[in-house]
Design a protein around this motif. Structure first.
Motif, PDB file in Angstrom:
ATOM      1  N   LEU A   1      34.650  43.516  25.554  1.00 53.89           N
ATOM      2  CA  LEU A   1      35.767  44.448  25.686  1.00 53.89           C
ATOM      3  C   LEU A   1      36.985  43.767  26.302  1.00 53.89           C
ATOM      4  O   LEU A   1      38.118  44.242  26.153  1.00 53.89           O
ATOM      5  CB  LEU A   1      35.331  45.645  26.532  1.00 53.89           C
ATOM      6  N   GLY A   2      36.731  42.663  27.018  1.00 55.19           N
ATOM      7  CA  GLY A   2      37.828  41.945  27.648  1.00 55.19           C
ATOM      8  C   GLY A   2      38.291  42.564  28.942  1.00 55.19           C
ATOM      9  O   GLY A   2      39.492  42.575  29.238  1.00 55.19           O
ATOM     10  N   VAL A   3      37.332  43.078  29.743  1.00 57.60           N
ATOM     11  CA  VAL A   3      37.675  43.689  31.031  1.00 57.60           C
ATOM     12  C   VAL A   3      36.790  43.064  32.103  1.00 57.60           C
ATOM     13  O   VAL A   3      35.723  42.509  31.802  1.00 57.60           O
ATOM     14  CB  VAL A   3      37.479  45.222  30.996  1.00 57.60           C
ATOM     15  N   PRO A   4      37.175  43.146  33.368  1.00 57.06           N
ATOM     16  CA  PRO A   4      36.337  42.592  34.445  1.00 57.06           C
ATOM     17  C   PRO A   4      34.997  43.312  34.527  1.00 57.06           C
ATOM     18  O   PRO A   4      34.932  44.545  34.491  1.00 57.06           O
ATOM     19  CB  PRO A   4      37.179  42.829  35.705  1.00 57.06           C
ATOM     20  N   ALA A   5      33.929  42.539  34.633  1.00 58.87           N
ATOM     21  CA  ALA A   5      32.593  43.138  34.666  1.00 58.87           C
ATOM     22  C   ALA A   5      32.408  44.037  35.873  1.00 58.87           C
ATOM     23  O   ALA A   5      31.742  45.081  35.785  1.00 58.87           O
ATOM     24  CB  ALA A   5      31.533  42.034  34.668  1.00 58.87           C
ATOM     25  N   ASP A   6      33.007  43.665  37.011  1.00 57.21           N
ATOM     26  CA  ASP A   6      32.758  44.448  38.222  1.00 57.21           C
ATOM     27  C   ASP A   6      33.472  45.793  38.228  1.00 57.21           C
ATOM     28  O   ASP A   6      33.198  46.643  39.075  1.00 57.21           O
ATOM     29  CB  ASP A   6      33.121  43.655  39.480  1.00 57.21           C
ATOM     30  N   SER A   7      34.378  46.016  37.282  1.00 60.56           N
ATOM     31  CA  SER A   7      35.059  47.305  37.213  1.00 60.56           C
ATOM     32  C   SER A   7      34.582  48.164  36.052  1.00 60.56           C
ATOM     33  O   SER A   7      35.043  49.292  35.874  1.00 60.56           O
ATOM     34  CB  SER A   7      36.575  47.111  37.114  1.00 60.56           C
ATOM     35  N   LEU A   8      33.639  47.651  35.246  1.00 62.31           N
ATOM     36  CA  LEU A   8      33.161  48.403  34.081  1.00 62.31           C
ATOM     37  C   LEU A   8      32.338  49.598  34.546  1.00 62.31           C
ATOM     38  O   LEU A   8      31.359  49.439  35.280  1.00 62.31           O
ATOM     39  CB  LEU A   8      32.308  47.509  33.187  1.00 62.31           C
ATOM     40  N   PRO A   9      32.674  50.829  34.134  1.00 64.05           N
ATOM     41  CA  PRO A   9      31.910  52.013  34.535  1.00 64.05           C
ATOM     42  C   PRO A   9      30.638  52.148  33.696  1.00 64.05           C
ATOM     43  O   PRO A   9      30.621  52.765  32.640  1.00 64.05           O
ATOM     44  CB  PRO A   9      32.881  53.170  34.273  1.00 64.05           C
ATOM     45  N   LEU A  10      29.566  51.527  34.186  1.00 63.86           N
ATOM     46  CA  LEU A  10      28.286  51.535  33.486  1.00 63.86           C
ATOM     47  C   LEU A  10      27.360  52.571  34.093  1.00 63.86           C
ATOM     48  O   LEU A  10      27.241  52.672  35.326  1.00 63.86           O
ATOM     49  CB  LEU A  10      27.644  50.150  33.572  1.00 63.86           C
ATOM     50  N   VAL A  11      26.715  53.354  33.243  1.00 63.38           N
ATOM     51  CA  VAL A  11      25.668  54.272  33.694  1.00 63.38           C
ATOM     52  C   VAL A  11      24.436  54.014  32.845  1.00 63.38           C
ATOM     53  O   VAL A  11      24.513  53.426  31.765  1.00 63.38           O
ATOM     54  CB  VAL A  11      26.078  55.758  33.587  1.00 63.38           C
ATOM     55  N   THR A  12      23.296  54.424  33.350  1.00 63.79           N
ATOM     56  CA  THR A  12      22.073  54.285  32.577  1.00 63.79           C
ATOM     57  C   THR A  12      21.440  55.647  32.357  1.00 63.79           C
ATOM     58  O   THR A  12      21.407  56.486  33.264  1.00 63.79           O
ATOM     59  CB  THR A  12      21.063  53.345  33.253  1.00 63.79           C
TER      60      THR A  12
ATOM     61  N   LEU B   1      38.029  50.872  20.950  1.00 62.54           N
ATOM     62  CA  LEU B   1      37.311  51.077  22.208  1.00 62.54           C
ATOM     63  C   LEU B   1      38.135  50.578  23.395  1.00 62.54           C
ATOM     64  O   LEU B   1      38.151  51.209  24.453  1.00 62.54           O
ATOM     65  CB  LEU B   1      35.959  50.364  22.171  1.00 62.54           C
ATOM     66  N   ARG B   2      38.842  49.467  23.216  1.00 60.82           N
ATOM     67  CA  ARG B   2      39.681  48.963  24.303  1.00 60.82           C
ATOM     68  C   ARG B   2      40.857  49.919  24.545  1.00 60.82           C
ATOM     69  O   ARG B   2      41.245  50.183  25.703  1.00 60.82           O
ATOM     70  CB  ARG B   2      40.195  47.566  23.975  1.00 60.82           C
ATOM     71  N   ARG B   3      41.420  50.463  23.478  1.00 55.83           N
ATOM     72  CA  ARG B   3      42.509  51.432  23.633  1.00 55.83           C
ATOM     73  C   ARG B   3      42.001  52.679  24.380  1.00 55.83           C
ATOM     74  O   ARG B   3      42.676  53.193  25.275  1.00 55.83           O
ATOM     75  CB  ARG B   3      43.062  51.818  22.268  1.00 55.83           C
ATOM     76  N   LEU B   4      40.813  53.150  24.004  1.00 55.65           N
ATOM     77  CA  LEU B   4      40.219  54.310  24.685  1.00 55.65           C
ATOM     78  C   LEU B   4      39.974  53.989  26.155  1.00 55.65           C
ATOM     79  O   LEU B   4      40.264  54.810  27.036  1.00 55.65           O
ATOM     80  CB  LEU B   4      38.910  54.683  23.998  1.00 55.65           C
ATOM     81  N   TYR B   5      39.448  52.803  26.415  1.00 52.77           N
ATOM     82  CA  TYR B   5      39.163  52.387  27.792  1.00 52.77           C
ATOM     83  C   TYR B   5      40.447  52.354  28.625  1.00 52.77           C
ATOM     84  O   TYR B   5      40.486  52.886  29.746  1.00 52.77           O
ATOM     85  CB  TYR B   5      38.502  51.013  27.772  1.00 52.77           C
ATOM     86  N   ASP B   6      41.463  51.734  28.100  1.00 56.92           N
ATOM     87  CA  ASP B   6      42.726  51.638  28.839  1.00 56.92           C
ATOM     88  C   ASP B   6      43.336  53.010  29.109  1.00 56.92           C
ATOM     89  O   ASP B   6      43.989  53.224  30.128  1.00 56.92           O
ATOM     90  CB  ASP B   6      43.724  50.773  28.062  1.00 56.92           C
ATOM     91  N   ARG B   7      43.124  53.943  28.198  1.00 55.99           N
ATOM     92  CA  ARG B   7      43.689  55.279  28.352  1.00 55.99           C
ATOM     93  C   ARG B   7      42.909  56.110  29.382  1.00 55.99           C
ATOM     94  O   ARG B   7      43.510  56.811  30.202  1.00 55.99           O
ATOM     95  CB  ARG B   7      43.674  55.995  27.003  1.00 55.99           C
ATOM     96  N   LEU B   8      41.579  56.052  29.348  1.00 58.19           N
ATOM     97  CA  LEU B   8      40.778  56.981  30.143  1.00 58.19           C
ATOM     98  C   LEU B   8      40.190  56.384  31.425  1.00 58.19           C
ATOM     99  O   LEU B   8      39.901  57.123  32.365  1.00 58.19           O
ATOM    100  CB  LEU B   8      39.637  57.538  29.289  1.00 58.19           C
ATOM    101  N   ALA B   9      40.005  55.076  31.469  1.00 55.92           N
ATOM    102  CA  ALA B   9      39.381  54.472  32.651  1.00 55.92           C
ATOM    103  C   ALA B   9      40.163  54.713  33.930  1.00 55.92           C
ATOM    104  O   ALA B   9      39.558  54.968  34.980  1.00 55.92           O
ATOM    105  CB  ALA B   9      39.160  52.975  32.429  1.00 55.92           C
ATOM    106  N   PRO B  10      41.499  54.659  33.931  1.00 57.62           N
ATOM    107  CA  PRO B  10      42.217  54.897  35.193  1.00 57.62           C
ATOM    108  C   PRO B  10      41.958  56.276  35.798  1.00 57.62           C
ATOM    109  O   PRO B  10      42.092  56.463  37.003  1.00 57.62           O
ATOM    110  CB  PRO B  10      43.694  54.742  34.781  1.00 57.62           C
ATOM    111  N   GLN B  11      41.593  57.254  34.960  1.00 58.37           N
ATOM    112  CA  GLN B  11      41.291  58.596  35.462  1.00 58.37           C
ATOM    113  C   GLN B  11      39.789  58.819  35.650  1.00 58.37           C
ATOM    114  O   GLN B  11      39.368  59.939  35.955  1.00 58.37           O
ATOM    115  CB  GLN B  11      41.828  59.643  34.487  1.00 58.37           C
ATOM    116  N   GLY B  12      38.996  57.772  35.437  1.00 60.79           N
ATOM    117  CA  GLY B  12      37.555  57.906  35.607  1.00 60.79           C
ATOM    118  C   GLY B  12      36.909  58.776  34.550  1.00 60.79           C
ATOM    119  O   GLY B  12      35.899  59.435  34.817  1.00 60.79           O
TER     120      GLY B  12
END
Length: 446
Positions: free
Chosen positions: A238-249, A201-212
Motif C-alpha cells: 500500500l506504500g504506508v508505514p507499517a506501524d500506522s496501519l490499522p490492522l484487526v484480526t 485502496l490507497r485513495r480510500l486509505y488516504d481519505r478515511l484513515a485520518p478519521q479512523g
C-alpha cells in the motif's frame, strides 16, 4: 461452574512461579492466595459487582429479538466475486437476494416494526459492492432517516472506484478491507498486486484513515499464522508505514465446510506452532498494535479486576443478544448475517418480531467443553451455531488462538511466561497437564 487451573509460570534465570486461575469468576491468584497486582496494567481489584446472567440460548430455549435493536445487520445477498477457500457463506444459496426492487419494500416496511434508531447499521454481502445498485439507494435512504447511526461494511476492496470512495466518505461509512497479507491466495486475487485496484485502496486509505474509519481485517489459519507478516505485506504494497496501519484480526478461522477444515489447526503440531507464534508476537509487542488483540487482553484484565462471573458472558459474536438483529431485504430474521433465509437459519420475520425465535444457537454454557476450558472468558464459545465435527474443530481452533492471547496477557501482567497448564481437560481424551511455551524458548528469547 468452570474448573480451577494451576498455571506454571517461568522467568529468566530459571525462576518459577505458580498462578491459580478460575475462569468462573476471573480469579487470578498467586499460589499463596494473594491477588495478582493489576497496577502494571493500570487497574486495581474492585469489590465484586453485580452482573446479570447471560441467557443460555439453545434450540430448546430459544431467545427473542428486540424491536429496537442497537445493531441492525442488513444482508444484501451472499453473491461474491471472490471464492475464499474458507468462506463461511460458501455452502449457502448465493443469489436469492439483492434485487434493487427490494429496497423500496424494505424501507416501506421499516416503520411498521423498527422502534427507535439503531446505533449502528451494517451492510453485508457476500461482497457488498457486488450489490452496488441495491446498496447505494438503501444506504442513502437509511442515512437520511438515521443521521446519527454509525454505518459499516466489510469488502474485499476489488470493486472500488472513485465514485464509491466519495460515496463512502460522504455517508460517513467505516469500512473493513478483508486481506490476509501473504496468504491472500487462499482468498482470491490480491487487489494490492493489481495496479488500478491498489491505487483505489490507497485513495480510500488516504481519505478515511485520518478519521479512523478504515481497517484491514485478516483471518488467521494453518497457512497464515503471523500478524506481523500480514501487517508488513499490506503496508509495503500500500506504500504506508507499517506501524500506522490499522490492522484487526477476525481471529482464527472457524470451519463451516471442508474448505475451512483443510485450513484448520487439525494436528497438535499445527496448533502449537500457531499458539507459539502468536504468543511471541504478543510478547514482543508486535501484535499489541492489532486493536482486536489489544482490546481482548484489556477486556480480560477488566474481568479480573471486576471478578466478572463467566455466567454473565454471552457469545463472542454477540448474535445471542436480543438487541443485535440480522435481516435480509425481504424482512426475514436470520441467525446471523452470514446465513440464508432459505435454510434453517431463518428464525422469523420482522412483521412478527415478537415471534422471532433464535432456535439455531448454542450458548457456551450448553457446550460440554466450555465449562472445562481455561480460556473461556476470551473465547466465549466460538461460533454459536456450529455442531458436531465442525463445532469440535472450531473449538480446537479457538482454543489455540485464545491460549496464545491468554499467555500473552499473563506475560504483560507478570512478565512471566506460561509454560504449563494443569487442570481439567476440555474434552475427554485430552491431557489434564499441558505444556504451553517451552522454557527453552524463554531462555533463547532472553
Amino acid at each position: 461452574m468452570t474448573a480451577r487451573y494451576r498455571l506454571r509460570m517461568a522467568g529468566p534465570q530459571g525462576r518459577r512461579h505458580t498462578l491459580l486461575w478460575q475462569p468462573s469468576d476471573a480469579s487470578l491468584l498467586w499460589e499463596d492466595g494473594s491477588a495478582v497486582d493489576l497496577r502494571p496494567v493500570g487497574l486495581h481489584h474492585q469489590p465484586p459487582g453485580s452482573f446479570a446472567a447471560a441467557f443460555p440460548v439453545s434450540p430448546s430455549t430459544p431467545a427473542g429479538k428486540a424491536a429496537a435493536p442497537r445493531v441492525l445487520k442488513i444482508q444484501l445477498g451472499l453473491k461474491c466475486n471472490y471464492a475464499c477457500q474458507y468462506c463461511n457463506q460458501a455452502a449457502q444459496p448465493q443469489d436469492l437476494q439483492g434485487d434493487p426492487r427490494d429496497v423500496a419494500a424494505f424501507l416501506d416496511l421499516l416503520p411498521q416494526w423498527l422502534a427507535g434508531e439503531p446505533r449502528r447499521i451494517e451492510f453485508w454481502g457476500g461482497e457488498p459492492f457486488a450489490y452496488w445498485k441495491t446498496l447505494k439507494p438503501l444506504a442513502e435512504a437509511l442515512r437520511e432517516r438515521f443521521p446519527q447511526a454509525s454505518f459499516g461494511l466489510v469488502s474485499n476492496g476489488s470493486l472500488l472506484d472513485e465514485e464509491k470512495i466519495d460515496w463512502l466518505d460522504r455517508l460517513n461509512f467505516g469500512i473493513g478491507i478483508s486481506h490476509d497479507g501473504p496468504a491472500m491466495k487462499y482468498r482470491g486475487p490480491d487487489p494490492l498486486a493489481n495496479v488500478s485496484q491498489r491505487a483505489m485502496l490507497r485513495r480510500l486509505y488516504d481519505r478515511l484513515a485520518p478519521q479512523g474509519r478504515i481497517s484491514f481485517n485478516t483471518v488467521l489459519h494453518r497457512s497464515n499464522m503471523s500478524l506481523t507478516a500480514v501487517r508488513h505485506h499490506i503496508a509495503e504494497h500500500l506504500g504506508v508505514p507499517a506501524d500506522s496501519l490499522p490492522l484487526v484480526t477476525e481471529e482464527v478461522l472457524l470451519p463451516y465446510d471442508e474448505g475451512g477444515m483443510r485450513l484448520s489447526l487439525r494436528k497438535d503440531a499445527d496448533g502449537r506452532a500457531y499458539m507459539r507464534n502468536l504468543f511471541w508476537e504478543i510478547a514482543r509487542g508486535e501484535a499489541m498494535a492489532v486493536s482486536t488483540i489489544r482490546d481482548k487482553i484489556g477486556t480480560l484484565f477488566r474481568h479480573i479486576a471486576e471478578a466478572r462471573p463467566a455466567a454473565s458472558l454471552g457469545q463472542k459474536c454477540g448474535m445471542d443478544d436480543p438487541s443485535k438483529l440480522a435481516v435480509d431485504l425481504k424482512g426475514n430474521a436470520l441467525t446471523c448475517q452470514n446465513m440464508s433465509a432459505e435454510t434453517k437459519h431463518r428464525i422469523g420475520h420482522v412483521t412478527a418480531i415478537d415471534q422471532i425465535r433464535l432456535d439455531t444457537a448454542h450458548h457456551w454454557s450448553t457446550r460440554a467443553e466450555c465449562a472445562r476450558c481455561p480460556v473461556l472468558p476470551l473465547c466465549q464459545g466460538a461460533c454459536l451455531f456450529l455442531e458436531d465435527g465442525l463445532w469440535r474443530q472450531a473449538c480446537d481452533n479457538s482454543y489455540w488462538h485464545n491460549l496464545a492471547v491468554f499467555a500473552g496477557a499473563l506475560y504483560w501482567l507478570t512478565r512471566l511466561v506460561l509454560i504449563e497448564i494443569e487442570g481439567p481437560a476440555r474434552r475427554d481424551g485430552l491431557a489434564e497437564c499441558m505444556m504451553v511455551i517451552d522454557p527453552a524458548e524463554l531462555e533463547a528469547a532472553a
